[in-house]
Design a protein around this motif. Structure first.
Motif, PDB file in Angstrom:
ATOM      1  N   GLY A   1       6.688  -3.809  -5.808  1.00  0.00           N
ATOM      2  CA  GLY A   1       6.052  -2.822  -6.669  1.00  0.00           C
ATOM      3  C   GLY A   1       6.088  -1.388  -6.158  1.00  0.00           C
ATOM      4  O   GLY A   1       5.197  -0.596  -6.455  1.00  0.00           O
ATOM      5  N   PHE A   2       7.131  -1.034  -5.397  1.00  0.00           N
ATOM      6  CA  PHE A   2       7.278   0.374  -5.002  1.00  0.00           C
ATOM      7  C   PHE A   2       7.543   1.230  -6.239  1.00  0.00           C
ATOM      8  O   PHE A   2       8.070   0.744  -7.239  1.00  0.00           O
ATOM      9  CB  PHE A   2       8.439   0.543  -4.009  1.00  0.00           C
ATOM     10  CG  PHE A   2       8.159  -0.059  -2.666  1.00  0.00           C
ATOM     11  CD1 PHE A   2       7.447   0.656  -1.718  1.00  0.00           C
ATOM     12  CD2 PHE A   2       8.601  -1.334  -2.353  1.00  0.00           C
ATOM     13  CE1 PHE A   2       7.173   0.112  -0.472  1.00  0.00           C
ATOM     14  CE2 PHE A   2       8.338  -1.898  -1.111  1.00  0.00           C
ATOM     15  CZ  PHE A   2       7.613  -1.182  -0.173  1.00  0.00           C
ATOM     16  N   LYS A   3       7.193   2.509  -6.159  1.00  0.00           N
ATOM     17  CA  LYS A   3       7.429   3.404  -7.297  1.00  0.00           C
ATOM     18  C   LYS A   3       8.683   4.242  -7.131  1.00  0.00           C
ATOM     19  O   LYS A   3       9.286   4.652  -8.103  1.00  0.00           O
ATOM     20  CB  LYS A   3       6.210   4.298  -7.504  1.00  0.00           C
ATOM     21  CG  LYS A   3       5.009   3.487  -7.987  1.00  0.00           C
ATOM     22  CD  LYS A   3       3.818   4.359  -8.301  1.00  0.00           C
ATOM     23  CE  LYS A   3       2.673   3.482  -8.833  1.00  0.00           C
ATOM     24  NZ  LYS A   3       1.381   4.172  -8.718  1.00  0.00           N
TER      25      LYS A   3
ATOM     26  N   ALA B   1       2.595   7.500   2.000  1.00  0.00           N
ATOM     27  CA  ALA B   1       2.803   6.212   2.663  1.00  0.00           C
ATOM     28  C   ALA B   1       4.212   5.725   2.335  1.00  0.00           C
ATOM     29  O   ALA B   1       4.572   5.625   1.162  1.00  0.00           O
ATOM     30  CB  ALA B   1       1.759   5.200   2.210  1.00  0.00           C
ATOM     31  N   THR B   2       4.998   5.434   3.353  1.00  0.00           N
ATOM     32  CA  THR B   2       6.421   5.160   3.172  1.00  0.00           C
ATOM     33  C   THR B   2       6.865   3.991   4.027  1.00  0.00           C
ATOM     34  O   THR B   2       6.665   3.992   5.233  1.00  0.00           O
ATOM     35  CB  THR B   2       7.245   6.406   3.585  1.00  0.00           C
ATOM     36  OG1 THR B   2       6.803   7.527   2.826  1.00  0.00           O
ATOM     37  CG2 THR B   2       8.730   6.170   3.358  1.00  0.00           C
ATOM     38  N   GLU B   3       7.456   3.005   3.397  1.00  0.00           N
ATOM     39  CA  GLU B   3       8.016   1.879   4.141  1.00  0.00           C
ATOM     40  C   GLU B   3       9.515   2.089   4.315  1.00  0.00           C
ATOM     41  O   GLU B   3      10.195   2.512   3.384  1.00  0.00           O
ATOM     42  CB  GLU B   3       7.741   0.573   3.370  1.00  0.00           C
ATOM     43  CG  GLU B   3       8.379  -0.643   4.023  1.00  0.00           C
ATOM     44  CD  GLU B   3       7.849  -1.973   3.480  1.00  0.00           C
ATOM     45  OE1 GLU B   3       6.761  -1.974   2.851  1.00  0.00           O
ATOM     46  OE2 GLU B   3       8.526  -2.997   3.670  1.00  0.00           O
ATOM     47  N   VAL B   4      10.024   1.805   5.505  1.00  0.00           N
ATOM     48  CA  VAL B   4      11.466   1.837   5.738  1.00  0.00           C
ATOM     49  C   VAL B   4      11.952   0.396   5.801  1.00  0.00           C
ATOM     50  O   VAL B   4      11.433  -0.397   6.589  1.00  0.00           O
ATOM     51  CB  VAL B   4      11.800   2.567   7.057  1.00  0.00           C
ATOM     52  CG1 VAL B   4      13.303   2.574   7.295  1.00  0.00           C
ATOM     53  CG2 VAL B   4      11.244   3.991   7.036  1.00  0.00           C
ATOM     54  N   TYR B   5      12.887   0.028   4.936  1.00  0.00           N
ATOM     55  CA  TYR B   5      13.398  -1.342   4.966  1.00  0.00           C
ATOM     56  C   TYR B   5      14.030  -1.586   6.328  1.00  0.00           C
ATOM     57  O   TYR B   5      14.730  -0.720   6.842  1.00  0.00           O
ATOM     58  CB  TYR B   5      14.420  -1.548   3.837  1.00  0.00           C
ATOM     59  CG  TYR B   5      14.700  -3.009   3.560  1.00  0.00           C
ATOM     60  CD1 TYR B   5      13.810  -3.765   2.803  1.00  0.00           C
ATOM     61  CD2 TYR B   5      15.842  -3.629   4.069  1.00  0.00           C
ATOM     62  CE1 TYR B   5      14.044  -5.113   2.560  1.00  0.00           C
ATOM     63  CE2 TYR B   5      16.085  -4.980   3.820  1.00  0.00           C
ATOM     64  CZ  TYR B   5      15.181  -5.719   3.064  1.00  0.00           C
ATOM     65  OH  TYR B   5      15.422  -7.040   2.834  1.00  0.00           O
TER      66      TYR B   5
ATOM     67  N   PRO C   1       0.813  -1.204   0.000  1.00  0.00           N
ATOM     68  CA  PRO C   1       0.000   0.000   0.000  1.00  0.00           C
ATOM     69  C   PRO C   1       0.859   1.272   0.000  1.00  0.00           C
ATOM     70  O   PRO C   1       0.329   2.361  -0.132  1.00  0.00           O
ATOM     71  CB  PRO C   1      -0.794  -0.109   1.307  1.00  0.00           C
ATOM     72  CG  PRO C   1       0.060  -0.938   2.196  1.00  0.00           C
ATOM     73  CD  PRO C   1       0.858  -1.854   1.309  1.00  0.00           C
ATOM     74  N   ALA C   2       2.178   1.119   0.163  1.00  0.00           N
ATOM     75  CA  ALA C   2       3.063   2.288   0.170  1.00  0.00           C
ATOM     76  C   ALA C   2       3.723   2.423  -1.200  1.00  0.00           C
ATOM     77  O   ALA C   2       3.984   1.441  -1.872  1.00  0.00           O
ATOM     78  CB  ALA C   2       4.123   2.135   1.251  1.00  0.00           C
ATOM     79  N   ASN C   3       4.008   3.645  -1.630  1.00  0.00           N
ATOM     80  CA  ASN C   3       4.667   3.866  -2.911  1.00  0.00           C
ATOM     81  C   ASN C   3       6.175   4.008  -2.789  1.00  0.00           C
ATOM     82  O   ASN C   3       6.895   3.865  -3.761  1.00  0.00           O
ATOM     83  CB  ASN C   3       4.105   5.125  -3.585  1.00  0.00           C
ATOM     84  CG  ASN C   3       2.753   4.873  -4.219  1.00  0.00           C
ATOM     85  OD1 ASN C   3       2.479   3.758  -4.645  1.00  0.00           O
ATOM     86  ND2 ASN C   3       1.915   5.882  -4.281  1.00  0.00           N
ATOM     87  N   VAL C   4       6.614   4.303  -1.580  1.00  0.00           N
ATOM     88  CA  VAL C   4       8.011   4.686  -1.374  1.00  0.00           C
ATOM     89  C   VAL C   4       8.704   3.729  -0.420  1.00  0.00           C
ATOM     90  O   VAL C   4       8.145   3.365   0.613  1.00  0.00           O
ATOM     91  CB  VAL C   4       8.082   6.105  -0.776  1.00  0.00           C
ATOM     92  CG1 VAL C   4       9.536   6.541  -0.626  1.00  0.00           C
ATOM     93  CG2 VAL C   4       7.292   7.079  -1.620  1.00  0.00           C
ATOM     94  N   LEU C   5       9.923   3.324  -0.782  1.00  0.00           N
ATOM     95  CA  LEU C   5      10.747   2.526   0.130  1.00  0.00           C
ATOM     96  C   LEU C   5      12.006   3.310   0.478  1.00  0.00           C
ATOM     97  O   LEU C   5      12.739   3.743  -0.407  1.00  0.00           O
ATOM     98  CB  LEU C   5      11.141   1.196  -0.529  1.00  0.00           C
ATOM     99  CG  LEU C   5      12.009   0.276   0.348  1.00  0.00           C
ATOM    100  CD1 LEU C   5      11.209  -0.306   1.508  1.00  0.00           C
ATOM    101  CD2 LEU C   5      12.626  -0.851  -0.491  1.00  0.00           C
TER     102      LEU C   5
END
Lengths: 450, 450
Positions: free
Chosen positions: B406-408, B385-389, B356-360
């Motif tokens: 599928g991050f953008k 929405a941002t995921e941090v590895y 659901p997040a676009n950014v990693l």
């Protein structure tokens, strides 16, 4: 039997409309409040990249029972299905997630972040605020023991509470290895379960009774038991407490690892801009005996601490050991939706309404039904939720309906308005009304309902 | 038994991770697609002033069985609970709503508009696309027989499909009293069940076989049966067909009432600005034999008609006659969530993603974990929405993770960037990357992920 009961009597007899003991209906106000919290939870979980999953309500009993206790077994709604399978309704979302992770590991990969918002069932003795059907809102990161995931879990809990609109709350954090490190050092490592069980009662029964239990049933000597209690009662800033713990556990690798992970957690939380008062180190919290192995979280509302933790969780070594040999360490927490809703209600934070629409279009002129319905559509297309009253009843009746439901604005039009090409918009709070052209109606309503 | 099985073997034995036959898990892509449709449905229902409600998954079997058939009984997951009550899992949302309405009538008042999105269970023979657990999305207006509610039901169906993103669909509308009026006139009123049952098969078995069934089992004479079929095959614009029906049913009050209600419906739908091609009169559709008494709706996807109606409903005389003597007429429809999801997948309309997040945010410099976590927070506060590895692994591994999910966009920073006070933002589709100051990072990402 058939002959004794004439058909007429049968069909005249009404079935009593009732729910089962421990179950309940959600009327619109309660359902809307719950939907709101769920919406916020989903938005927060998603904002961190957690994806939704779902699992069936029914599973093989063998799976749900796992290594569960007799207590679990008694609480399960368990039966034989049409295929004579031993099945049960899920009583939490953790075991289904473990089964899910083991089953789909190749598809989901690791690290895997998921949230799961779902209903669970437990045949507990119903009591105030306890139901046999309730909802859980879990989120977890599995497949990694990285401290970044522990820290993120805390941030998610923080954002959840903040976004729900609660200003005063405290997240209490601990790490299971601090106490384990101490027990290792003082020779009580093999009695940790008993020690933890006794320590868990500290807030309820006080220091003396806990001491008595430790030296009694648990079998610790007095000096060791006193050291455990001194440890549990350490206070000060997180940094101060961690320094004291560090000296207490020096020599225990696991103890020092716990200290270092918590140090990094508190430092990062500050850097990330979280209000320091909202996150406290509490070395006394234990949360269950077997499951958690690392960080532990509990969350209390400062204005209503007595209801207990509204969001709890922690780190575990292995999620799915019952189902796969692949170790799956993880960390996560669960929002206590029903408990939180009860608290918000008690705190008066919940705005209750029984309609999701702000505007009611009333019906007056029978020749113009199509226009009333059309104007509802015009407003909806402008993003304004609008109900059209379905009946041509006296306006007084329609106004009463609007009052009861809590609409903020009314749209009214009769012959005069249709002749002049205008609509009357009435502010239900102030009683003010204005006539506006159709092109201006959405703006007029936004001025009222915000 | 206990002695024969040493404990080690017990704990080494894995439980097979599997779901029950006819049940399934939702992995992130499927769960997100379903959440999306549910979101749209809720938004549309709410925009018309329908409020959510919920009822328990478990009810007294007596309530769910009602006057149900043997078929219903066989399909229910029914058992005795811990208190020896005869209980069952709900197999639809209609009977629970009837029970709910009777039980809470004084609280909810009428007219009452509710939606209910919930899981139901049926022990049907599993087959492709048929599961034992599925979700229903119902909406109804009860407590009024006003035609405005019938018209609104059609508008809700229309908006549902449109907002889900389907452009080419047809809502077929009928009114049960058209045919009933005709049967009354030609003396077949007492055989309407048989006539309807035969007529329901018209699309499948064709005119001749339906005629044979009517003159055979049903016992109609040939002239009457032919008249019924001529009626069912009437074609033309709604207005034309209604004029023909009017002359056929003249003398039958119920028939004329049906004609008038449909006339008002079609006229209003045009005034409200609905594309006329999307709403058709089809006097052949019957939808079930007992329940519906007035308007009937079925909705077909023009590009995939074979999957059947994705949203169906109609008007009924009395919702809750089993539970209350208060008559509750109503009208509503149900979105076939699973069928629609399958259709959207087949049509390639569903954009599938597993995050659901676009950014990693990737991790590189171990001294800067707090900064990586902080920048995630900065982006989230800007609404991204941002995921941090969570792990310091080789960037290549982290890039693979980003690809798979599928991050953008990626956010990357190492020593050089931290020294210069910038972040590198990478567009994963184009491969382009740019260095930006923290104040500009949200804008740079919006430029990529839209």
């Amino acid at each position: 039997m058939q002959a004794a009961q004439p058909e007429e009597t049968m069909s005249d007899k009404l079935i009593k409309a009732q729910t089962l003991k421990g179950f309940r209906d959600y009327l619109p106000d309660a359902a809307m409040a719950r939907e709101h919290i769920i919406d916020v939870a989903r938005r927060v979980y998603r904002s961190y990249g957690f994806s939704p999953i779902d699992t069936p309500a029914l599973e093989y009993s063998e799976i749900l029972l796992g290594k569960g206790s007799d207590e679990t077994d008694k609480q399960m709604f368990r039966f034989r299905d049409q295929g004579d399978r031993d099945v049960a309704m899920r009583f939490d979302l953790t075991i289904p997630f473990a089964r899910f992770a083991a089953q789909h590991l190749a598809d989901i990969g690791t690290p895997f972040k998921r949230y799961h918002i779902g209903t669970v069932w437990r045949a507990e003795k119903p009591q105030k605020g306890r139901f046999r059907e309730f909802m859980q809102c879990d989120f977890d990161t599995i497949g990694t023991d990285a401290n970044a995931a522990d820290i993120e879990t805390l941030l998610v809990i923080h954002d959840l509470l903040e976004q729900i609109g609660i200003e005063r709350f405290t997240i209490r954090v601990n790490h299971r290895q601090l106490l384990n490190g101490l027990l290792e050092k003082i020779g009580l490592a093999d009695r940790s379960v008993g020690v933890l069980r006794a320590l868990d009662k500290l807030p309820k029964i006080g220091r003396d009774k806990v001491l008595a239990e430790m030296t009694g049933d648990v079998g610790a000597d007095e000096a060791a038991a006193a050291q455990v209690l001194d440890f549990a009662e350490l206070s000060g800033s997180p940094e101060e407490v961690l320094s004291k713990v560090e000296s207490l556990v020096t020599g225990s690798e696991r103890g020092l690892d716990g200290v270092n992970r918590l140090r990094e957690l508190f430092a990062t939380v500050r850097t990330a801009g979280i209000d320091a008062g909202r996150v406290q180190l509490d070395v006394s919290i234990a949360r269950g005996l077997d499951y958690y192995t690392g960080t532990i979280y509990e969350t209390f509302l400062d204005d209503l601490p007595k209801i207990g933790s509204v969001c709890s969780g922690g780190r575990y070594d292995n999620l799915a050991g019952l189902f796969t040999k692949q170790p799956l360490p993880g960390v996560g927490a669960s929002l206590g939706l029903d408990r939180l809703l009860a608290a918000l209600q008690e705190l008066g934070v919940l705005e209750t309404t029984t309609t999701p629409a702000n505007v009611l279009v009333t019906l007056f002129d029978k020749d113009h039904l199509a226009d009333y319905i059309r104007i509802g559509r015009v407003l909806r297309q402008a993003g304004i939720a609008t109900e059209v009253y379905p009946l041509f009843r006296p306006l007084k009746k329609q106004f009463q309906y609007a009052d009861r439901k809590g609409f903020k604005a009314l749209v009214v039009a009769g012959g005069d308005e249709f002749d002049a090409g205008v609509w009357t918009v009435k502010n239900l709070a102030s009683g003010e009304q204005q006539q506006v052209r159709e092109a201006d109606i959405a703006e007029a309503i936004r001025g009222i309902s915000g």
